[in-house]
Scaffold this active site. Structure first.
Site, PDB file in Angstrom:
ATOM      1  CG  ASP A 244      45.681  38.816  39.699  1.00  0.00           C
ATOM      2  OD1 ASP A 244      45.344  37.879  38.836  1.00  0.00           O
ATOM      3  OD2 ASP A 244      44.950  39.412  40.608  1.00  0.00           O
ATOM      4  CE  LYS A 248      42.099  40.754  39.539  1.00  0.00           C
ATOM      5  NZ  LYS A 248      42.149  40.696  40.876  1.00  0.00           N
TER       6      LYS A 248
HETATM    7  N1  LIG Z   1      40.365  33.862  44.761  1.00  0.00           N
HETATM    8  C1  LIG Z   1      39.697  34.778  44.061  1.00  0.00           C
HETATM    9  O1  LIG Z   1      39.172  35.707  44.956  1.00  0.00           O
HETATM   10  C2  LIG Z   1      39.648  34.967  42.764  1.00  0.00           C
HETATM   11  C3  LIG Z   1      40.072  34.219  41.843  1.00  0.00           C
HETATM   12  N2  LIG Z   1      40.027  34.338  40.581  1.00  0.00           N
HETATM   13  C4  LIG Z   1      40.629  33.217  39.749  1.00  0.00           C
HETATM   14  O2  LIG Z   1      39.958  31.826  39.828  1.00  0.00           O
HETATM   15  C5  LIG Z   1      41.097  31.107  39.423  1.00  0.00           C
HETATM   16  C6  LIG Z   1      41.195  29.997  40.537  1.00  0.00           C
HETATM   17  O3  LIG Z   1      41.510  30.444  41.567  1.00  0.00           O
HETATM   18  P1  LIG Z   1      41.455  29.461  42.880  1.00  0.00           P
HETATM   19  O4  LIG Z   1      40.374  28.650  43.097  1.00  0.00           O
HETATM   20  O5  LIG Z   1      42.059  30.581  44.085  1.00  0.00           O
HETATM   21  O6  LIG Z   1      42.770  28.499  42.529  1.00  0.00           O
HETATM   22  P2  LIG Z   1      43.082  27.256  43.269  1.00  0.00           P
HETATM   23  O7  LIG Z   1      44.673  26.732  43.073  1.00  0.00           O
HETATM   24  O8  LIG Z   1      42.472  27.203  44.497  1.00  0.00           O
HETATM   25  O9  LIG Z   1      42.373  26.073  42.432  1.00  0.00           O
HETATM   26  C7  LIG Z   1      42.873  25.907  41.016  1.00  0.00           C
HETATM   27  C8  LIG Z   1      42.021  24.612  40.458  1.00  0.00           C
HETATM   28  O10 LIG Z   1      42.283  24.412  39.253  1.00  0.00           O
HETATM   29  C9  LIG Z   1      43.006  23.168  38.973  1.00  0.00           C
HETATM   30  N3  LIG Z   1      43.693  22.976  37.757  1.00  0.00           N
HETATM   31  C10 LIG Z   1      44.858  23.540  37.453  1.00  0.00           C
HETATM   32  N4  LIG Z   1      45.111  23.067  36.141  1.00  0.00           N
HETATM   33  C11 LIG Z   1      43.952  22.353  35.823  1.00  0.00           C
HETATM   34  C12 LIG Z   1      43.927  21.836  34.535  1.00  0.00           C
HETATM   35  N5  LIG Z   1      44.868  21.894  33.451  1.00  0.00           N
HETATM   36  N6  LIG Z   1      42.714  21.335  34.099  1.00  0.00           N
HETATM   37  C13 LIG Z   1      41.860  21.168  35.349  1.00  0.00           C
HETATM   38  N7  LIG Z   1      42.037  21.752  36.403  1.00  0.00           N
HETATM   39  C14 LIG Z   1      43.244  22.540  36.663  1.00  0.00           C
HETATM   40  C15 LIG Z   1      43.587  22.720  40.109  1.00  0.00           C
HETATM   41  O11 LIG Z   1      43.540  21.395  40.257  1.00  0.00           O
HETATM   42  P3  LIG Z   1      44.594  20.680  41.585  1.00  0.00           P
HETATM   43  O12 LIG Z   1      43.698  20.823  42.616  1.00  0.00           O
HETATM   44  O13 LIG Z   1      44.762  19.391  40.935  1.00  0.00           O
HETATM   45  O14 LIG Z   1      45.802  21.513  41.571  1.00  0.00           O
HETATM   46  C16 LIG Z   1      42.458  23.212  41.128  1.00  0.00           C
HETATM   47  O15 LIG Z   1      41.558  22.481  41.431  1.00  0.00           O
HETATM   48  C17 LIG Z   1      42.321  31.895  39.209  1.00  0.00           C
HETATM   49  O16 LIG Z   1      42.694  32.091  37.866  1.00  0.00           O
HETATM   50  C18 LIG Z   1      42.311  33.179  39.911  1.00  0.00           C
HETATM   51  O17 LIG Z   1      42.744  34.198  39.323  1.00  0.00           O
HETATM   52  C19 LIG Z   1      39.423  35.242  40.058  1.00  0.00           C
HETATM   53  C20 LIG Z   1      38.450  36.209  40.589  1.00  0.00           C
HETATM   54  C21 LIG Z   1      38.851  36.250  42.233  1.00  0.00           C
HETATM   55  N1  LIG Z   2      43.917  37.065  43.710  1.00  0.00           N
HETATM   56  C1  LIG Z   2      43.215  38.232  43.210  1.00  0.00           C
HETATM   57  C2  LIG Z   2      41.911  37.372  43.188  1.00  0.00           C
HETATM   58  C3  LIG Z   2      41.130  38.071  42.184  1.00  0.00           C
HETATM   59  O1  LIG Z   2      41.248  37.956  40.920  1.00  0.00           O
HETATM   60  C4  LIG Z   2      43.000  39.408  44.027  1.00  0.00           C
HETATM   61  O2  LIG Z   2      43.601  39.453  44.955  1.00  0.00           O
HETATM   62  O3  LIG Z   2      42.489  40.481  43.525  1.00  0.00           O
END
Ligand SMILES: NC(=O)C1=CN([C@@H]2O[C@H](COP(=O)(O)OP(=O)(O)OC[C@H]3O[C@@H](n4cnc5c(N)ncnc54)[C@H](OP(=O)(O)O)[C@@H]3O)[C@@H](O)[C@H]2O)C=CC1
Ligand SMILES: N[C@@H](CC=O)C(=O)O
Length: 379
Positions: A244, A248
């Site tokens: 990850d 970035k």
């Molecule tokens: N957490 C953070 O602080 C940060 C996160 N991010 C990015 O945000 C993104 C999401 O992270 P996060 O919310 O923690 O992940 P989660 O695992 O909590 O959520 C991922 C979601 O994506 C859904 N999903 C997966 N594949 C598909 C698809 N083909 N179509 C539609 N929905 C899909 C999953 O569905 P299901 O529930 O059915 O599995 C779930 O609802 C990642 O790319 C992460 O890198 C970026 C910056 C900061």
């Molecule tokens: N898993 C990531 C979330 C943001 O991209 C991190 O730890 O920085």
């Protein structure tokens, strides 16, 4: 587990003490007055980040947005007028149509909105690989998903080619969870400035983990907590492996004009060989296997008056490295708190002291805000 990287002499020279502390994330524009153009939005992913965005969509800041479709990996719901339900995230677990991107795009087209946006809050590489195509078809894309821009160089180039024909790519959430890193870099570049070197802590979860870890609680227990707090990737090995962070670094470097391939980043990860091939659940059941090697690394660092930090670096020759490093207590990265990220940019004009952008770099709320900010910036 990989060995701790050597601290380069240049590292200690980087300082945040003489520059303003955090540059705070971009302000979200106030809600548009009625009569302003409506933005139709489809949300992919209703997990930690997508769920936080759904909450934000029910606030006045999002008054000009209409959510016309939402999906998790299994189901989707659409309504060309607006999906207003506060319990949408829960509903999608047992109610809705089978997944079909075409149905979501049809909902975007149906309402006649002037601005049509696909928000990707998943970590899905197959979905990210569609971003360029969606842009080419006239949709804007706003993403927290780094898999395209931080993946293979071919994907990055496809993205740039699509953007050359119009459409906007809101990527603030992909780096620093919305800290104004990419926007700052673009602004500098538009003034003719160039990035020379880049260094810092680009992972909110790894920052939180190593800021907390003093050997008193097992690393595995802290990792479980970081996951609970929504700081880690869906599979925490994406954080621990350095993948990850490397993504970035690639996004920043490419945005600065370095055509770096994924194989040009030297990544020293923290996932032992035995845990690499497991499915996520099995890996989570064996987190304790991380404890002993990390306790040793911590103790060794402490015996030398140092702490562990997961650093990313890009030098002037385009050499990129990501990995765990021992740093002295005087190092800028040793003075981070919580999920702080730190990006030290040396440019042709910021060349005696780097421009430093620092602040919380993970978490559902700040990330969702970054997505909303990018959507609102479209009008
Ligand atoms: N957490 C953070 O602080 C940060 C996160 N991010 C990015 O945000 C993104 C999401 O992270 P996060 O919310 O923690 O992940 P989660 O695992 O909590 O959520 C991922 C979601 O994506 C859904 N999903 C997966 N594949 C598909 C698809 N083909 N179509 C539609 N929905 C899909 C999953 O569905 P299901 O529930 O059915 O599995 C779930 O609802 C990642 O790319 C992460 O890198 C970026 C910056 C900061
Ligand atoms: N898993 C990531 C979330 C943001 O991209 C991190 O730890 O920085």
């Amino acid at each position: 587990m990989s060995a701790v990287l050597d601290v380069e002499a240049t590292v200690g020279a980087t300082s945040v003490a003489t520059v303003p502390r955090a540059v705070i994330a971009t302000e979200v524009a106030p809600a548009k007055a009625s009569g302003a153009p409506t933005i139709a939005v489809v949300l992919l992913g209703t997990g930690v980040v997508g769920g936080a965005l759904l909450k934000l969509l029910n606030t006045p800041a999002a008054a000009s947005l209409r959510l016309v479709g939402a999906a998790n990996s299994r189901r989707q719901q659409t309504d060309p007028v607006s999906l207003a339900s506060r319990s949408l995230r829960e509903q999608l677990n047992h109610q809705g149509d089978a997944r079909d991107n075409a149905g979501l795009l049809a909902a975007l087209d149906a309402g006649g909105a002037a601005v049509r946006v696909i928000v990707d809050a998943t970590a899905s590489a197959p979905l990210a690989s569609r971003h360029a195509e969606w842009l080419a078809r006239g949709y804007h894309v706003v993403t927290a998903n780094k898999a395209l821009a931080g993946g293979e160089l071919t994907g990055w180039r496809a993205l740039q080619a699509a953007l050359a024909h119009g459409g906007c790519y809101g990527d603030a959430a992909t780096v620093g969870a919305g800290l104004p890193v990419l926007s700052t870099l673009r602004r500098l570049r538009s003034c003719g400035d160039s990035l020379l070197t880049l260094e810092g802590v680009f992972s909110g979860s790894l920052s939180w983990l190593f800021n907390q870890y003093d050997g008193s609680r097992p690393f595995s227990a802290l990792l479980r907590e970081a996951r609970q707090l929504g700081y880690t990737e869906p599979d925490p090995r994406s954080d621990l492996s350095g993948e990850d962070v490397a993504r970035k670094l690639l996004i920043i470097a490419r945005s600065a004009g370095f055509s770096l391939g994924t194989d040009e980043v030297d990544v020293q990860g923290l996932v032992p060989e035995a845990l690499r091939a497991l499915d996520t659940e099995s890996f989570l059941a064996r987190l304790e296997e991380l404890d002993e090697p990390l306790a040793k690394l911590h103790a060794d660092a402490k015996s030398r008056g140092c702490v562990l930090r997961f650093l990313a670096r890009l030098n002037q020759r385009g050499r990129a490295r990501v990995g765990l490093v021992e740093v002295p207590l005087t190092h800028p990265a040793a003075r981070l708190y919580g999920t702080d990220n730190q990006f030290a940019l040396t440019t042709t004009r910021y060349n005696t002291q780097p421009l430093v952008i620092q602040g919380p770099g993970a978490g559902p709320e700040v990330t969702a805000q970054a997505l909303l900010g990018d959507v609102l910036a479209l009008v």
